[in-house]
Design an enzyme around this catalytic site. Structure first.
Site, PDB file in Angstrom:
ATOM      1  N   GLY A  70       6.600  -8.898  57.925  1.00 18.95           N
ATOM      2  CA  GLY A  70       7.626  -9.885  57.632  1.00 18.95           C
ATOM      3  C   GLY A  70       7.060 -11.287  57.613  1.00 18.95           C
ATOM      4  N   GLY A  71       7.933 -12.277  57.770  1.00 13.54           N
ATOM      5  CA  GLY A  71       7.479 -13.654  57.769  1.00 13.54           C
ATOM      6  C   GLY A  71       6.993 -14.105  59.130  1.00 13.54           C
ATOM      7  N   ARG A  83      20.374 -12.607  54.700  1.00 11.40           N
ATOM      8  CA  ARG A  83      20.897 -11.679  53.698  1.00 11.40           C
ATOM      9  C   ARG A  83      22.096 -10.916  54.254  1.00 11.40           C
ATOM     10  NH1 ARG A  83      19.169  -9.290  49.058  1.00 11.40           N
ATOM     11  NH2 ARG A  83      17.065 -10.174  49.253  1.00 11.40           N
ATOM     12  N   GLU A 103      14.366  -3.406  65.375  1.00  6.73           N
ATOM     13  CA  GLU A 103      14.142  -3.642  63.948  1.00  6.73           C
ATOM     14  C   GLU A 103      13.257  -2.552  63.354  1.00  6.73           C
ATOM     15  OE1 GLU A 103      12.369  -7.203  61.058  1.00  6.73           O
ATOM     16  OE2 GLU A 103      12.682  -7.571  63.199  1.00  6.73           O
ATOM     17  N   GLU A 128       5.597  -2.824  58.705  1.00  8.36           N
ATOM     18  CA  GLU A 128       6.265  -3.927  58.018  1.00  8.36           C
ATOM     19  C   GLU A 128       5.513  -5.233  58.260  1.00  8.36           C
ATOM     20  OE1 GLU A 128      10.833  -3.447  58.751  1.00  8.36           O
ATOM     21  OE2 GLU A 128       9.755  -2.760  60.526  1.00  8.36           O
ATOM     22  N   ASP A 167      21.696  -9.969  58.005  1.00  9.61           N
ATOM     23  CA  ASP A 167      20.314  -9.972  58.480  1.00  9.61           C
ATOM     24  C   ASP A 167      19.821 -11.415  58.487  1.00  9.61           C
ATOM     25  OD1 ASP A 167      17.567  -9.943  58.734  1.00  9.61           O
ATOM     26  OD2 ASP A 167      17.190  -8.794  56.912  1.00  9.61           O
ATOM     27  N   ALA A 168      19.721 -12.003  59.669  1.00 10.44           N
ATOM     28  CA  ALA A 168      19.259 -13.388  59.795  1.00 10.44           C
ATOM     29  C   ALA A 168      17.752 -13.387  60.009  1.00 10.44           C
ATOM     30  CB  ALA A 168      19.976 -14.080  60.952  1.00 10.44           C
ATOM     31  N   GLY A 169      17.006 -13.388  58.907  1.00 11.35           N
ATOM     32  CA  GLY A 169      15.557 -13.338  58.964  1.00 11.35           C
ATOM     33  C   GLY A 169      14.923 -14.710  59.056  1.00 11.35           C
TER      34      GLY A 169
END
EC number: 3.6.1.5
Length: 488
Positions: free
Chosen positions: A225-226, A83, A196, A223, A76-78
Protein backbone atom coordinates in the site's frame (compact mmCIF):
# COMPACT_ATOMS: atom_id res chain seq x y z
CA UNK A 1 -63.82 -36.18 -44.36
CA UNK A 2 -61.19 -34.56 -46.58
CA UNK A 3 -61.84 -31.02 -47.66
CA UNK A 4 -62.29 -30.73 -51.42
CA UNK A 5 -61.57 -27.95 -53.86
CA UNK A 6 -64.64 -27.55 -56.13
CA UNK A 7 -64.62 -25.62 -59.35
CA UNK A 8 -67.56 -24.57 -61.59
CA UNK A 9 -66.98 -26.20 -64.95
CA UNK A 10 -68.08 -25.20 -68.43
CA UNK A 11 -71.09 -27.13 -69.77
CA UNK A 12 -69.13 -28.88 -72.51
CA UNK A 13 -66.73 -30.56 -70.06
CA UNK A 14 -67.41 -33.89 -68.36
CA UNK A 15 -67.98 -33.29 -64.70
CA UNK A 16 -67.01 -36.78 -63.50
CA UNK A 17 -63.63 -36.74 -65.18
CA UNK A 18 -63.00 -33.13 -64.25
CA UNK A 19 -64.06 -33.72 -60.67
CA UNK A 20 -61.77 -36.72 -60.46
CA UNK A 21 -58.79 -34.75 -61.76
CA UNK A 22 -59.37 -31.83 -59.39
CA UNK A 23 -60.33 -33.51 -56.14
CA UNK A 24 -58.55 -36.76 -55.62
CA UNK A 25 -54.91 -35.90 -56.40
CA UNK A 26 -55.01 -32.42 -54.79
CA UNK A 27 -56.81 -33.50 -51.66
CA UNK A 28 -53.65 -35.25 -50.38
CA UNK A 29 -51.54 -32.15 -50.97
CA UNK A 30 -54.15 -29.94 -49.39
CA UNK A 31 -54.50 -32.22 -46.41
CA UNK A 32 -50.74 -32.40 -45.92
CA UNK A 33 -50.30 -28.62 -46.24
CA UNK A 34 -53.12 -27.85 -43.85
CA UNK A 35 -51.86 -30.42 -41.34
CA UNK A 36 -48.38 -28.95 -41.51
CA UNK A 37 -49.84 -25.48 -41.06
CA UNK A 38 -51.78 -26.61 -38.00
CA UNK A 39 -48.72 -28.31 -36.50
CA UNK A 40 -46.58 -25.25 -37.17
CA UNK A 41 -49.18 -22.98 -35.62
CA UNK A 42 -49.39 -25.16 -32.55
CA UNK A 43 -45.60 -25.24 -32.26
CA UNK A 44 -45.36 -21.47 -32.53
CA UNK A 45 -48.14 -21.02 -30.00
CA UNK A 46 -46.52 -23.42 -27.53
CA UNK A 47 -43.14 -21.76 -28.10
CA UNK A 48 -44.55 -18.33 -27.42
CA UNK A 49 -46.29 -19.59 -24.31
CA UNK A 50 -43.01 -21.11 -23.09
CA UNK A 51 -41.05 -17.93 -23.77
CA UNK A 52 -43.63 -15.74 -22.13
CA UNK A 53 -43.91 -18.03 -19.11
CA UNK A 54 -40.11 -18.32 -18.80
CA UNK A 55 -39.67 -14.58 -19.08
CA UNK A 56 -42.43 -14.12 -16.56
CA UNK A 57 -40.70 -16.46 -14.13
CA UNK A 58 -37.34 -14.77 -14.72
CA UNK A 59 -38.89 -11.34 -14.37
CA UNK A 60 -40.66 -12.39 -11.20
CA UNK A 61 -37.45 -13.84 -9.73
CA UNK A 62 -35.48 -10.75 -10.71
CA UNK A 63 -38.16 -8.45 -9.33
CA UNK A 64 -38.38 -10.37 -6.07
CA UNK A 65 -34.60 -10.34 -5.71
CA UNK A 66 -34.42 -6.60 -6.30
CA UNK A 67 -37.25 -5.96 -3.88
CA UNK A 68 -35.62 -8.11 -1.20
CA UNK A 69 -32.07 -6.79 -1.59
CA UNK A 70 -30.16 -5.77 1.51
CA UNK A 71 -27.42 -3.15 1.41
CA UNK A 72 -24.21 -2.51 3.28
CA UNK A 73 -21.65 0.28 2.92
CA UNK A 74 -17.97 0.33 3.86
CA UNK A 75 -15.71 3.39 3.68
CA UNK A 76 -12.03 2.52 3.27
CA UNK A 77 -10.04 5.45 4.67
CA UNK A 78 -6.63 4.77 3.14
CA UNK A 79 -3.43 6.78 3.14
CA UNK A 80 -3.75 8.13 -0.41
CA UNK A 81 -7.52 8.48 -0.59
CA UNK A 82 -10.90 7.43 0.78
CA UNK A 83 -13.02 4.91 -1.13
CA UNK A 84 -16.64 4.03 -0.48
CA UNK A 85 -18.01 0.59 -1.34
CA UNK A 86 -21.74 -0.06 -1.78
CA UNK A 87 -22.79 -3.71 -1.59
CA UNK A 88 -26.11 -5.35 -2.41
CA UNK A 89 -26.89 -8.89 -1.24
CA UNK A 90 -29.87 -11.16 -0.73
CA UNK A 91 -30.85 -14.32 1.10
CA UNK A 92 -31.38 -17.86 -0.17
CA UNK A 93 -32.65 -20.47 2.26
CA UNK A 94 -32.02 -18.06 5.08
CA UNK A 95 -28.38 -17.49 4.15
CA UNK A 96 -26.85 -14.34 2.62
CA UNK A 97 -25.53 -14.49 -0.93
CA UNK A 98 -22.75 -12.12 -2.03
CA UNK A 99 -22.31 -11.13 -5.66
CA UNK A 100 -19.64 -8.57 -6.56
CA UNK A 101 -20.80 -7.98 -10.12
CA UNK A 102 -21.68 -4.50 -11.37
CA UNK A 103 -25.38 -5.00 -10.63
CA UNK A 104 -24.79 -5.36 -6.90
CA UNK A 105 -21.56 -3.45 -6.27
CA UNK A 106 -20.32 0.11 -6.78
CA UNK A 107 -17.43 2.21 -5.47
CA UNK A 108 -15.95 5.70 -5.61
CA UNK A 109 -12.58 7.07 -4.43
CA UNK A 110 -11.74 10.64 -3.44
CA UNK A 111 -8.34 12.11 -2.60
CA UNK A 112 -6.59 12.98 -0.37
CA UNK A 113 -6.77 10.49 2.49
CA UNK A 114 -8.29 11.37 5.86
CA UNK A 115 -4.84 11.39 7.48
CA UNK A 116 -4.01 14.52 5.47
CA UNK A 117 -6.49 16.42 7.67
CA UNK A 118 -4.34 16.01 10.78
CA UNK A 119 -3.99 19.79 11.07
CA UNK A 120 -7.61 20.43 10.08
CA UNK A 121 -9.87 17.58 11.24
CA UNK A 122 -13.04 19.42 10.17
CA UNK A 123 -11.85 19.21 6.57
CA UNK A 124 -12.49 15.46 6.63
CA UNK A 125 -16.23 16.07 6.59
CA UNK A 126 -16.21 17.31 2.99
CA UNK A 127 -14.98 14.12 1.32
CA UNK A 128 -16.98 11.83 3.63
CA UNK A 129 -20.16 13.77 2.87
CA UNK A 130 -19.57 13.44 -0.88
CA UNK A 131 -19.01 9.71 -0.54
CA UNK A 132 -22.17 9.29 1.51
CA UNK A 133 -24.18 11.07 -1.19
CA UNK A 134 -22.72 8.67 -3.76
CA UNK A 135 -23.97 5.72 -1.70
CA UNK A 136 -27.41 7.26 -1.26
CA UNK A 137 -27.77 7.48 -5.01
CA UNK A 138 -27.39 3.71 -5.30
CA UNK A 139 -29.70 2.56 -2.52
CA UNK A 140 -33.51 2.95 -2.45
CA UNK A 141 -34.51 5.67 0.01
CA UNK A 142 -36.79 3.29 1.86
CA UNK A 143 -33.86 1.02 2.71
CA UNK A 144 -31.35 3.57 4.01
CA UNK A 145 -32.33 3.15 7.67
CA UNK A 146 -31.80 -0.61 7.43
CA UNK A 147 -28.47 -0.35 5.56
CA UNK A 148 -25.39 -0.27 7.79
CA UNK A 149 -22.44 2.02 7.02
CA UNK A 150 -18.94 1.55 8.46
CA UNK A 151 -15.72 3.55 8.17
CA UNK A 152 -12.45 1.66 8.49
CA UNK A 153 -9.21 3.64 8.48
CA UNK A 154 -5.88 1.99 7.68
CA UNK A 155 -2.15 2.73 7.78
CA UNK A 156 -2.29 6.46 7.03
CA UNK A 157 -4.41 7.02 10.13
CA UNK A 158 -2.42 4.47 12.17
CA UNK A 159 0.63 6.70 11.75
CA UNK A 160 -1.09 9.61 13.50
CA UNK A 161 -1.16 10.14 17.25
CA UNK A 162 -4.26 8.63 18.86
CA UNK A 163 -5.76 11.99 19.90
CA UNK A 164 -5.49 13.23 16.30
CA UNK A 165 -7.03 9.99 15.04
CA UNK A 166 -10.00 10.48 17.34
CA UNK A 167 -10.50 14.09 16.28
CA UNK A 168 -10.77 13.04 12.64
CA UNK A 169 -12.95 10.04 13.46
CA UNK A 170 -15.31 12.20 15.53
CA UNK A 171 -15.85 14.43 12.50
CA UNK A 172 -16.67 11.42 10.32
CA UNK A 173 -18.98 9.99 12.99
CA UNK A 174 -20.95 13.21 13.02
CA UNK A 175 -21.44 12.97 9.25
CA UNK A 176 -22.40 9.30 9.38
CA UNK A 177 -24.85 9.76 12.27
CA UNK A 178 -26.80 12.28 10.22
CA UNK A 179 -26.52 10.34 6.95
CA UNK A 180 -29.78 8.40 7.30
CA UNK A 181 -27.90 5.08 7.29
CA UNK A 182 -27.81 2.60 10.15
CA UNK A 183 -24.71 3.60 12.12
CA UNK A 184 -23.06 3.25 15.51
CA UNK A 185 -20.09 5.32 16.65
CA UNK A 186 -17.87 2.26 17.12
CA UNK A 187 -18.33 1.46 13.42
CA UNK A 188 -15.95 4.30 12.54
CA UNK A 189 -12.54 3.12 13.67
CA UNK A 190 -8.89 2.56 12.80
CA UNK A 191 -8.40 -1.12 12.01
CA UNK A 192 -5.20 -3.07 12.62
CA UNK A 193 -2.88 -4.09 9.82
CA UNK A 194 -3.54 -7.71 10.76
CA UNK A 195 -7.27 -7.27 10.18
CA UNK A 196 -6.57 -5.57 6.86
CA UNK A 197 -4.47 -8.54 5.76
CA UNK A 198 -7.10 -11.06 6.88
CA UNK A 199 -9.82 -9.22 4.96
CA UNK A 200 -7.69 -9.23 1.80
CA UNK A 201 -6.98 -12.95 2.22
CA UNK A 202 -10.69 -13.70 2.61
CA UNK A 203 -11.79 -11.97 -0.58
CA UNK A 204 -8.91 -13.46 -2.60
CA UNK A 205 -9.72 -17.02 -1.61
CA UNK A 206 -13.44 -16.38 -2.02
CA UNK A 207 -12.78 -15.22 -5.58
CA UNK A 208 -10.61 -18.25 -6.31
CA UNK A 209 -13.09 -20.70 -4.77
CA UNK A 210 -10.52 -22.14 -2.37
CA UNK A 211 -12.39 -21.51 0.88
CA UNK A 212 -13.68 -24.63 2.58
CA UNK A 213 -10.81 -26.75 1.31
CA UNK A 214 -7.27 -27.70 2.30
CA UNK A 215 -5.71 -24.75 4.18
CA UNK A 216 -2.34 -25.37 2.54
CA UNK A 217 -3.95 -25.02 -0.89
CA UNK A 218 -5.21 -21.52 -0.23
CA UNK A 219 -3.58 -18.49 -1.81
CA UNK A 220 -1.52 -15.99 0.16
CA UNK A 221 -1.63 -12.23 -0.23
CA UNK A 222 1.21 -9.72 -0.21
CA UNK A 223 0.06 -6.11 -0.42
CA UNK A 224 2.08 -2.97 -1.03
CA UNK A 225 0.00 0.00 0.00
CA UNK A 226 1.00 3.61 0.45
CA UNK A 227 1.86 3.56 4.16
CA UNK A 228 2.17 -0.15 4.94
CA UNK A 229 2.78 -3.57 3.45
CA UNK A 230 0.88 -6.71 4.48
CA UNK A 231 1.87 -10.38 4.24
CA UNK A 232 -0.92 -12.90 4.88
CA UNK A 233 -0.96 -16.67 4.24
CA UNK A 234 -1.39 -20.11 5.82
CA UNK A 235 2.09 -21.36 6.79
CA UNK A 236 3.08 -24.96 7.46
CA UNK A 237 5.37 -24.06 10.36
CA UNK A 238 4.51 -22.95 13.87
CA UNK A 239 3.72 -19.26 14.17
CA UNK A 240 4.12 -17.25 17.40
CA UNK A 241 0.65 -16.39 18.74
CA UNK A 242 1.19 -12.64 18.32
CA UNK A 243 1.46 -13.17 14.56
CA UNK A 244 -1.37 -15.66 14.01
CA UNK A 245 -5.14 -15.51 13.67
CA UNK A 246 -7.61 -18.39 13.40
CA UNK A 247 -10.81 -18.09 11.41
CA UNK A 248 -13.35 -20.82 10.67
CA UNK A 249 -15.16 -21.51 7.45
CA UNK A 250 -17.74 -24.26 7.56
CA UNK A 251 -15.95 -27.20 9.16
CA UNK A 252 -12.48 -25.92 8.28
CA UNK A 253 -10.27 -23.77 10.52
CA UNK A 254 -7.47 -21.66 9.10
CA UNK A 255 -4.50 -20.58 11.20
CA UNK A 256 -3.19 -17.59 9.31
CA UNK A 257 0.01 -15.58 9.57
CA UNK A 258 -0.80 -11.93 9.04
CA UNK A 259 1.40 -8.94 9.69
CA UNK A 260 1.37 -5.33 8.61
CA UNK A 261 4.74 -3.65 8.15
CA UNK A 262 3.91 -0.07 9.06
CA UNK A 263 6.09 2.57 7.35
CA UNK A 264 7.02 0.08 4.64
CA UNK A 265 4.30 0.98 2.17
CA UNK A 266 5.59 2.43 -1.11
CA UNK A 267 5.10 6.12 -0.29
CA UNK A 268 6.21 5.87 3.33
CA UNK A 269 9.26 3.81 2.40
CA UNK A 270 10.37 6.31 -0.23
CA UNK A 271 10.14 9.13 2.29
CA UNK A 272 11.94 6.98 4.82
CA UNK A 273 14.73 6.42 2.31
CA UNK A 274 15.00 10.17 1.76
CA UNK A 275 15.36 10.62 5.51
CA UNK A 276 18.15 8.06 5.51
CA UNK A 277 19.89 9.82 2.63
CA UNK A 278 19.64 13.15 4.41
CA UNK A 279 21.24 11.66 7.49
CA UNK A 280 24.03 10.03 5.52
CA UNK A 281 27.19 12.07 5.28
CA UNK A 282 28.39 9.91 2.41
CA UNK A 283 25.30 10.74 0.34
CA UNK A 284 25.77 14.49 0.65
CA UNK A 285 28.27 16.58 -1.31
CA UNK A 286 28.34 19.08 1.53
CA UNK A 287 26.73 21.86 -0.48
CA UNK A 288 23.11 21.13 0.35
CA UNK A 289 22.73 18.52 -2.40
CA UNK A 290 21.57 15.00 -1.54
CA UNK A 291 22.13 12.28 -4.13
CA UNK A 292 19.08 10.08 -4.67
CA UNK A 293 19.77 6.86 -6.66
CA UNK A 294 16.03 6.15 -6.82
CA UNK A 295 15.09 9.13 -9.00
CA UNK A 296 15.86 9.39 -12.76
CA UNK A 297 18.75 11.62 -13.80
CA UNK A 298 17.83 15.19 -14.61
CA UNK A 299 15.05 15.47 -12.05
CA UNK A 300 16.05 18.06 -9.45
CA UNK A 301 13.51 19.30 -6.95
CA UNK A 302 13.02 20.80 -3.55
CA UNK A 303 12.38 17.94 -1.13
CA UNK A 304 9.79 19.84 0.91
CA UNK A 305 7.53 20.67 -2.03
CA UNK A 306 7.96 17.44 -3.96
CA UNK A 307 9.00 14.58 -1.73
CA UNK A 308 6.88 15.32 1.32
CA UNK A 309 3.60 14.89 -0.58
CA UNK A 310 2.59 11.77 1.34
CA UNK A 311 3.10 13.30 4.79
CA UNK A 312 5.16 10.42 6.18
CA UNK A 313 8.37 12.33 6.99
CA UNK A 314 9.20 12.96 10.63
CA UNK A 315 9.29 16.51 11.97
CA UNK A 316 13.09 16.36 12.12
CA UNK A 317 13.25 15.31 8.48
CA UNK A 318 10.83 18.04 7.44
CA UNK A 319 13.27 20.54 8.96
CA UNK A 320 15.96 19.14 6.66
CA UNK A 321 13.63 19.06 3.68
CA UNK A 322 14.98 22.36 2.34
CA UNK A 323 17.92 20.42 0.92
CA UNK A 324 18.10 19.96 -2.83
CA UNK A 325 18.00 16.44 -4.21
CA UNK A 326 20.36 15.45 -6.99
CA UNK A 327 18.84 12.59 -8.98
CA UNK A 328 21.36 9.80 -9.55
CA UNK A 329 19.12 7.31 -11.35
CA UNK A 330 20.90 4.04 -10.56
CA UNK A 331 18.74 0.91 -10.13
CA UNK A 332 21.47 -1.18 -8.51
CA UNK A 333 22.30 1.48 -5.91
CA UNK A 334 18.60 2.09 -5.29
CA UNK A 335 18.05 -1.63 -4.73
CA UNK A 336 20.93 -1.73 -2.24
CA UNK A 337 19.62 1.32 -0.40
CA UNK A 338 16.09 -0.05 -0.12
CA UNK A 339 17.36 -3.46 0.99
CA UNK A 340 19.42 -1.85 3.75
CA UNK A 341 16.28 -0.05 4.88
CA UNK A 342 14.25 -3.29 4.93
CA UNK A 343 16.93 -5.13 6.88
CA UNK A 344 17.45 -2.41 9.47
CA UNK A 345 17.13 -3.84 12.98
CA UNK A 346 17.41 -7.45 11.84
CA UNK A 347 20.20 -8.01 14.34
CA UNK A 348 17.54 -7.69 17.04
CA UNK A 349 15.45 -10.58 15.69
CA UNK A 350 14.26 -12.72 18.61
CA UNK A 351 12.63 -15.39 16.44
CA UNK A 352 13.70 -18.32 14.30
CA UNK A 353 14.03 -16.02 11.32
CA UNK A 354 13.07 -12.47 10.38
CA UNK A 355 12.72 -11.37 6.76
CA UNK A 356 12.02 -7.68 7.29
CA UNK A 357 13.64 -5.92 10.22
CA UNK A 358 13.21 -7.76 13.51
CA UNK A 359 9.73 -9.07 12.65
CA UNK A 360 9.05 -12.79 12.46
CA UNK A 361 8.08 -13.99 8.99
CA UNK A 362 7.48 -17.67 8.11
CA UNK A 363 9.06 -19.13 5.02
CA UNK A 364 6.99 -18.11 2.02
CA UNK A 365 5.22 -21.12 0.50
CA UNK A 366 2.42 -21.90 -1.92
CA UNK A 367 0.68 -19.55 -4.33
CA UNK A 368 0.56 -15.81 -3.78
CA UNK A 369 -1.10 -12.77 -5.28
CA UNK A 370 0.85 -9.51 -5.17
CA UNK A 371 -1.58 -6.60 -5.11
CA UNK A 372 -1.92 -2.80 -4.98
CA UNK A 373 1.41 -1.12 -5.87
CA UNK A 374 2.93 -4.46 -6.89
CA UNK A 375 0.21 -4.57 -9.53
CA UNK A 376 0.32 -0.89 -10.51
CA UNK A 377 4.09 -0.88 -11.08
CA UNK A 378 4.00 -4.14 -13.04
CA UNK A 379 1.21 -2.85 -15.29
CA UNK A 380 3.05 0.43 -15.85
CA UNK A 381 6.06 -1.48 -17.18
CA UNK A 382 3.86 -3.89 -19.16
CA UNK A 383 5.36 -6.98 -17.55
CA UNK A 384 4.28 -10.47 -18.54
CA UNK A 385 2.65 -12.90 -16.13
CA UNK A 386 5.58 -15.32 -16.11
CA UNK A 387 8.94 -14.43 -14.52
CA UNK A 388 7.69 -10.89 -13.98
CA UNK A 389 10.20 -10.30 -11.20
CA UNK A 390 13.07 -10.92 -13.60
CA UNK A 391 11.41 -8.58 -16.07
CA UNK A 392 10.98 -6.00 -13.29
CA UNK A 393 14.75 -5.82 -12.83
CA UNK A 394 15.34 -5.17 -16.53
CA UNK A 395 12.53 -2.62 -16.72
CA UNK A 396 13.76 -0.87 -13.57
CA UNK A 397 17.31 -0.62 -14.86
CA UNK A 398 16.13 0.92 -18.12
CA UNK A 399 13.81 3.37 -16.39
CA UNK A 400 16.23 4.47 -13.66
CA UNK A 401 19.03 4.93 -16.16
CA UNK A 402 16.98 7.08 -18.55
CA UNK A 403 17.12 10.87 -18.62
CA UNK A 404 14.12 12.56 -17.06
CA UNK A 405 13.38 14.62 -20.17
CA UNK A 406 13.14 11.48 -22.29
CA UNK A 407 10.88 9.78 -19.77
CA UNK A 408 8.51 12.73 -19.86
CA UNK A 409 8.36 12.46 -23.64
CA UNK A 410 7.71 8.73 -23.45
CA UNK A 411 4.99 9.04 -20.77
CA UNK A 412 3.36 12.43 -21.47
CA UNK A 413 0.09 11.62 -19.69
CA UNK A 414 1.67 10.53 -16.38
CA UNK A 415 2.04 13.26 -13.77
CA UNK A 416 5.59 14.04 -12.65
CA UNK A 417 4.89 13.23 -9.01
CA UNK A 418 3.94 9.69 -10.02
CA UNK A 419 6.31 9.15 -12.92
CA UNK A 420 9.57 9.65 -11.03
CA UNK A 421 8.48 7.12 -8.38
CA UNK A 422 8.65 4.11 -10.71
CA UNK A 423 12.43 3.96 -10.37
CA UNK A 424 12.09 3.60 -6.61
CA UNK A 425 9.13 1.23 -6.74
CA UNK A 426 10.80 -1.20 -9.18
CA UNK A 427 13.90 -1.49 -6.97
CA UNK A 428 11.85 -1.62 -3.77
CA UNK A 429 9.66 -4.45 -5.06
CA UNK A 430 12.72 -6.57 -5.85
CA UNK A 431 14.29 -5.78 -2.48
CA UNK A 432 11.12 -6.78 -0.64
CA UNK A 433 9.92 -9.85 -2.54
CA UNK A 434 13.20 -11.39 -3.66
CA UNK A 435 15.98 -10.05 -1.44
CA UNK A 436 13.96 -10.03 1.81
CA UNK A 437 11.05 -12.50 1.57
CA UNK A 438 13.05 -14.94 -0.55
CA UNK A 439 10.71 -15.26 -3.55
CA UNK A 440 12.67 -16.68 -6.50
CA UNK A 441 12.84 -14.42 -9.56
CA UNK A 442 11.39 -17.19 -11.74
CA UNK A 443 8.76 -18.38 -9.24
CA UNK A 444 5.49 -18.57 -11.19
CA UNK A 445 3.46 -19.26 -8.05
CA UNK A 446 3.39 -15.55 -7.25
CA UNK A 447 1.45 -13.34 -9.64
CA UNK A 448 0.62 -9.66 -9.63
CA UNK A 449 -3.11 -8.97 -9.75
CA UNK A 450 -5.87 -6.50 -8.96
CA UNK A 451 -8.70 -8.97 -9.56
CA UNK A 452 -9.09 -12.73 -9.20
CA UNK A 453 -11.32 -15.62 -10.20
CA UNK A 454 -13.45 -16.24 -13.25
CA UNK A 455 -15.67 -13.31 -12.30
CA UNK A 456 -12.73 -10.89 -11.90
CA UNK A 457 -13.62 -9.94 -8.34
CA UNK A 458 -11.60 -6.93 -7.13
CA UNK A 459 -8.87 -7.83 -4.63
CA UNK A 460 -9.88 -5.12 -2.24
CA UNK A 461 -9.74 -5.84 1.48
CA UNK A 462 -13.00 -3.92 1.96
CA UNK A 463 -14.86 -6.73 0.16
CA UNK A 464 -13.48 -9.20 2.68
CA UNK A 465 -14.47 -6.86 5.50
CA UNK A 466 -18.00 -6.74 4.11
CA UNK A 467 -18.17 -10.53 4.10
CA UNK A 468 -16.88 -10.92 7.64
CA UNK A 469 -18.95 -8.06 9.06
CA UNK A 470 -22.19 -9.35 7.59
CA UNK A 471 -24.10 -11.41 10.13
CA UNK A 472 -23.86 -14.86 8.58
CA UNK A 473 -24.43 -18.43 9.75
CA UNK A 474 -22.07 -21.32 9.15
CA UNK A 475 -21.43 -21.80 5.46
CA UNK A 476 -22.23 -24.69 3.16
CA UNK A 477 -20.28 -23.14 0.28
CA UNK A 478 -18.81 -25.82 -1.97
CA UNK A 479 -16.11 -23.74 -3.63
CA UNK A 480 -17.64 -23.99 -7.11
CA UNK A 481 -19.69 -20.82 -7.30
CA UNK A 482 -18.63 -17.21 -7.26
CA UNK A 483 -21.48 -16.64 -4.82
CA UNK A 484 -20.31 -17.12 -1.28
CA UNK A 485 -23.07 -18.14 1.08
CA UNK A 486 -22.42 -17.54 4.72
CA UNK A 487 -18.98 -16.90 6.18
CA UNK A 488 -18.22 -16.53 9.82
Amino acid sequence: MDALKVQILPDNQSSPSSTHMLTKPKSKKATKSIAMLIVASLAITLGLLFVFSSNSVMFSASFLRRSSLHYSVIIDAGSSGTRIHVFGYWFESGKPVFDFGEEHYASLKLSPGLSSYADNPEGASVSVTKLVEFAKGRIPKGKLKKSDIRLMATAGMRLLDVPVQEQILDVTRRVLRSSGFKFQDEWATVISGTDEGIYAWVVANHALGSLGGDPLKTTGIVELGGASAQVTFVPSEHVPPEFSRTISYGNVSYTIYSHSFLDFGQDAAEDKLLESLQNSVAASTGDGIVEDPCTPKGYIYDTHSQKDSSGFLSEESKFKASLQVQAAGDFTKCRSATLAMLQEGKENCAYKHCSIGSTFTPNIQGSFLATENFFHTSKFFGLGEKEWLSEMILAGKRFCGEEWSKLKEKYPTTKDKYLHRYCFSSAYIISMLHDSLGVALDDERIKYASKAGKENIPLDWALGAFILNTDTPTSDYNGKSRKMIGFK
